[in-house]
Motif scaffolding. Structure first.
Motif, PDB file in Angstrom:
ATOM      1  N   LEU A 242      41.226  46.097  40.715  1.00  0.00           N
ATOM      2  CA  LEU A 242      41.400  47.541  40.491  1.00  0.00           C
ATOM      3  C   LEU A 242      42.052  48.201  41.700  1.00  0.00           C
ATOM      4  CD1 LEU A 242      38.141  48.582  38.600  1.00  0.00           C
ATOM      5  CD2 LEU A 242      40.294  47.695  37.708  1.00  0.00           C
ATOM      6  N   GLU A 243      41.719  47.739  42.876  1.00  0.00           N
ATOM      7  CA  GLU A 243      42.337  48.280  44.092  1.00  0.00           C
ATOM      8  C   GLU A 243      43.835  47.954  44.145  1.00  0.00           C
ATOM      9  OE1 GLU A 243      41.782  47.172  48.687  1.00  0.00           O
ATOM     10  OE2 GLU A 243      39.945  47.882  47.720  1.00  0.00           O
ATOM     11  N   SER A 244      44.216  46.812  43.591  1.00  0.00           N
ATOM     12  CA  SER A 244      45.612  46.385  43.601  1.00  0.00           C
ATOM     13  C   SER A 244      46.431  46.944  42.449  1.00  0.00           C
ATOM     14  CB  SER A 244      45.688  44.851  43.518  1.00  0.00           C
ATOM     15  OG  SER A 244      45.048  44.267  44.608  1.00  0.00           O
ATOM     16  N   HIS A 245      45.771  47.424  41.407  1.00  0.00           N
ATOM     17  CA  HIS A 245      46.479  47.840  40.199  1.00  0.00           C
ATOM     18  C   HIS A 245      47.305  49.100  40.451  1.00  0.00           C
ATOM     19  CE1 HIS A 245      47.134  49.080  36.008  1.00  0.00           C
ATOM     20  NE2 HIS A 245      47.083  47.782  35.792  1.00  0.00           N
ATOM     21  N   HIS A 246      48.586  49.057  40.015  1.00  0.00           N
ATOM     22  CA  HIS A 246      49.492  50.158  40.342  1.00  0.00           C
ATOM     23  C   HIS A 246      50.085  50.871  39.137  1.00  0.00           C
ATOM     24  CE1 HIS A 246      49.299  49.323  44.561  1.00  0.00           C
ATOM     25  NE2 HIS A 246      49.633  48.065  44.367  1.00  0.00           N
ATOM     26  N   ASP A 247      49.746  50.477  37.949  1.00  0.00           N
ATOM     27  CA  ASP A 247      50.354  51.116  36.786  1.00  0.00           C
ATOM     28  C   ASP A 247      49.627  52.421  36.469  1.00  0.00           C
ATOM     29  OD1 ASP A 247      52.339  51.260  34.942  1.00  0.00           O
ATOM     30  OD2 ASP A 247      51.460  49.848  33.537  1.00  0.00           O
ATOM     31  N   ALA A 248      50.341  53.355  35.859  1.00  0.00           N
ATOM     32  CA  ALA A 248      49.779  54.657  35.546  1.00  0.00           C
ATOM     33  C   ALA A 248      48.830  54.613  34.352  1.00  0.00           C
ATOM     34  CB  ALA A 248      50.891  55.660  35.283  1.00  0.00           C
ATOM     35  N   ALA A 249      49.018  53.660  33.469  1.00  0.00           N
ATOM     36  CA  ALA A 249      48.192  53.585  32.258  1.00  0.00           C
ATOM     37  C   ALA A 249      47.835  52.132  31.975  1.00  0.00           C
ATOM     38  CB  ALA A 249      48.943  54.169  31.074  1.00  0.00           C
ATOM     39  N   ILE A 250      46.723  51.945  31.279  1.00  0.00           N
ATOM     40  CA  ILE A 250      46.335  50.603  30.864  1.00  0.00           C
ATOM     41  C   ILE A 250      46.025  50.613  29.374  1.00  0.00           C
ATOM     42  CG2 ILE A 250      45.553  49.714  33.081  1.00  0.00           C
ATOM     43  CD1 ILE A 250      42.745  50.452  32.399  1.00  0.00           C
ATOM     44  N   ASP A 251      46.375  49.519  28.727  1.00  0.00           N
ATOM     45  CA  ASP A 251      46.143  49.400  27.286  1.00  0.00           C
ATOM     46  C   ASP A 251      44.713  48.976  26.983  1.00  0.00           C
ATOM     47  OD1 ASP A 251      48.771  50.091  26.770  1.00  0.00           O
ATOM     48  OD2 ASP A 251      49.455  48.021  26.715  1.00  0.00           O
ATOM     49  N   GLU A 252      44.190  48.067  27.789  1.00  0.00           N
ATOM     50  CA  GLU A 252      42.843  47.556  27.516  1.00  0.00           C
ATOM     51  C   GLU A 252      42.083  47.347  28.812  1.00  0.00           C
ATOM     52  OE1 GLU A 252      40.672  43.915  25.080  1.00  0.00           O
ATOM     53  OE2 GLU A 252      42.799  43.778  25.508  1.00  0.00           O
ATOM     54  N   PHE A 253      40.814  47.727  28.770  1.00  0.00           N
ATOM     55  CA  PHE A 253      39.912  47.506  29.896  1.00  0.00           C
ATOM     56  C   PHE A 253      38.630  46.925  29.326  1.00  0.00           C
ATOM     57  CE2 PHE A 253      36.724  48.564  33.060  1.00  0.00           C
ATOM     58  CZ  PHE A 253      37.375  48.288  34.246  1.00  0.00           C
ATOM     59  N   LYS A 254      38.308  45.722  29.763  1.00  0.00           N
ATOM     60  CA  LYS A 254      37.149  45.030  29.206  1.00  0.00           C
ATOM     61  C   LYS A 254      36.333  44.413  30.330  1.00  0.00           C
ATOM     62  CE  LYS A 254      36.060  41.198  26.079  1.00  0.00           C
ATOM     63  NZ  LYS A 254      36.679  40.198  25.189  1.00  0.00           N
ATOM     64  N   ILE A 255      35.055  44.738  30.339  1.00  0.00           N
ATOM     65  CA  ILE A 255      34.101  44.164  31.275  1.00  0.00           C
ATOM     66  C   ILE A 255      33.099  43.375  30.442  1.00  0.00           C
ATOM     67  CG2 ILE A 255      32.164  44.695  32.824  1.00  0.00           C
ATOM     68  CD1 ILE A 255      34.756  45.328  34.188  1.00  0.00           C
ATOM     69  N   ARG A 256      32.917  42.110  30.790  1.00  0.00           N
ATOM     70  CA  ARG A 256      31.929  41.286  30.087  1.00  0.00           C
ATOM     71  C   ARG A 256      31.242  40.396  31.115  1.00  0.00           C
ATOM     72  NH1 ARG A 256      32.463  36.556  25.789  1.00  0.00           N
ATOM     73  NH2 ARG A 256      30.327  36.638  25.028  1.00  0.00           N
ATOM     74  N   PHE A 257      30.048  40.844  31.514  1.00  0.00           N
ATOM     75  CA  PHE A 257      29.297  40.131  32.535  1.00  0.00           C
ATOM     76  C   PHE A 257      27.930  40.789  32.632  1.00  0.00           C
ATOM     77  CE2 PHE A 257      28.220  38.833  36.886  1.00  0.00           C
ATOM     78  CZ  PHE A 257      28.650  37.511  36.878  1.00  0.00           C
ATOM     79  N   TYR A 258      26.914  40.029  32.954  1.00  0.00           N
ATOM     80  CA  TYR A 258      25.588  40.623  33.118  1.00  0.00           C
ATOM     81  C   TYR A 258      25.480  41.322  34.469  1.00  0.00           C
ATOM     82  CZ  TYR A 258      20.738  41.298  34.155  1.00  0.00           C
ATOM     83  OH  TYR A 258      19.559  41.888  34.521  1.00  0.00           O
ATOM     84  N   LEU A 259      25.263  42.621  34.406  1.00  0.00           N
ATOM     85  CA  LEU A 259      24.999  43.415  35.605  1.00  0.00           C
ATOM     86  C   LEU A 259      23.862  44.368  35.279  1.00  0.00           C
ATOM     87  CD1 LEU A 259      28.649  44.286  36.673  1.00  0.00           C
ATOM     88  CD2 LEU A 259      27.116  42.673  37.801  1.00  0.00           C
ATOM     89  N   ASP A 260      22.936  44.528  36.203  1.00  0.00           N
ATOM     90  CA  ASP A 260      21.819  45.428  35.953  1.00  0.00           C
ATOM     91  C   ASP A 260      22.044  46.776  36.640  1.00  0.00           C
ATOM     92  OD1 ASP A 260      21.202  44.943  38.624  1.00  0.00           O
ATOM     93  OD2 ASP A 260      19.732  43.400  38.129  1.00  0.00           O
ATOM     94  N   GLN A 261      21.025  47.619  36.608  1.00  0.00           N
ATOM     95  CA  GLN A 261      21.164  48.993  37.088  1.00  0.00           C
ATOM     96  C   GLN A 261      21.457  49.106  38.573  1.00  0.00           C
ATOM     97  OE1 GLN A 261      17.585  50.840  35.681  1.00  0.00           O
ATOM     98  NE2 GLN A 261      18.655  51.759  33.942  1.00  0.00           N
ATOM     99  N   CYS A 262      21.186  48.078  39.351  1.00  0.00           N
ATOM    100  CA  CYS A 262      21.481  48.195  40.784  1.00  0.00           C
ATOM    101  C   CYS A 262      22.993  48.221  41.043  1.00  0.00           C
ATOM    102  CB  CYS A 262      20.776  47.111  41.594  1.00  0.00           C
ATOM    103  SG  CYS A 262      21.365  45.462  41.344  1.00  0.00           S
ATOM    104  N   TYR A 263      23.791  47.924  40.012  1.00  0.00           N
ATOM    105  CA  TYR A 263      25.251  47.969  40.134  1.00  0.00           C
ATOM    106  C   TYR A 263      25.837  49.217  39.463  1.00  0.00           C
ATOM    107  CZ  TYR A 263      24.462  43.178  41.515  1.00  0.00           C
ATOM    108  OH  TYR A 263      24.015  42.050  42.158  1.00  0.00           O
ATOM    109  N   GLN A 264      24.995  50.193  39.183  1.00  0.00           N
ATOM    110  CA  GLN A 264      25.393  51.415  38.487  1.00  0.00           C
ATOM    111  C   GLN A 264      26.593  52.091  39.138  1.00  0.00           C
ATOM    112  OE1 GLN A 264      23.428  53.044  35.844  1.00  0.00           O
ATOM    113  NE2 GLN A 264      24.971  54.627  35.649  1.00  0.00           N
TER     114      GLN A 264
END
Length: 180
Positions: free
Chosen positions: A97-119
């Motif tokens: 995300l820090e490296s991403h330079h485009d103005a728009a994105i078509d798809e954003f998908k997160i699939r991973f177990y993360l609990d509330q401490c990563y809120q």
């Protein structure tokens, strides 16, 4: 076919190699379109080809972060292994995300177990995606790949996470709760 073999031959001059290197004559938009048809990790690997290619992948319009396979069988390992995998996943997403330079994105998908401490990280990712006018958004933080000793904590999307100049319209959404 013999021309392709000549390119790899050490006796071919630089001028002759340039003559056959048509892909680098294409505009960035075309190359980015080609990279968009590759998985993001594969597209990122093209950054080693040359200076020009170094940043092309950072305009990839499909940001799919599916790290669920790294959690397969995690119940056989310690809690420290789970935390280590979560830390690697967070770094991977944040670096991209820090490296991403485009103005728009078509798809954003997160699939991973993360609990509330990563809120906080998750909130940042949600803001990033909607700030880039994401067309398709999927957030799957379930523990389906992690066995029963880990419970889904339930990410809460707070109203302060997203600040929009214009109203947001969601045309479809999926709410999953395995306890319902």
């Amino acid at each position: 076919m013999s021309e392709v073999l000549q390119i790899t031959s050490p006796s071919v001059s630089k001028a002759q190699k340039r003559e056959y290197d048509n892909i680098n004559e294409l505009p960035d938009e075309v190359l980015i379109s080609v990279l968009a048809r590759m998985p993001m990790k594969e597209a990122a690997r093209t950054s080693v080809l040359s200076r020009r290619w170094k940043k092309l992948w950072t305009s990839h319009p499909y940001l799919v972060f599916d790290g669920s396979n790294s959690l397969r069988g995690i119940h056989y390992r310690s809690e420290q292994v789970l935390e280590s995998e979560q830390f690697k996943y967070l770094n991977w997403v944040n670096d991209v995300l820090e490296s991403h330079h485009d103005a728009a994105i078509d798809e954003f998908k997160i699939r991973f177990y993360l609990d509330q401490c990563y809120q906080s990280d998750i909130d940042d990712w949600v803001r990033f995606a909607f700030g880039k006018k994401v067309q398709r958004f999927k957030l799957d933080l379930s523990s389906s790949r992690v066995t029963s000793h880990v419970q889904d904590s339930g990410y809460e999307l707070c109203s302060h996470t997203l600040h929009f100049q214009t109203p947001l319209s969601l045309t479809s959404h999926v709410l999953k709760n395995k306890y319902v």
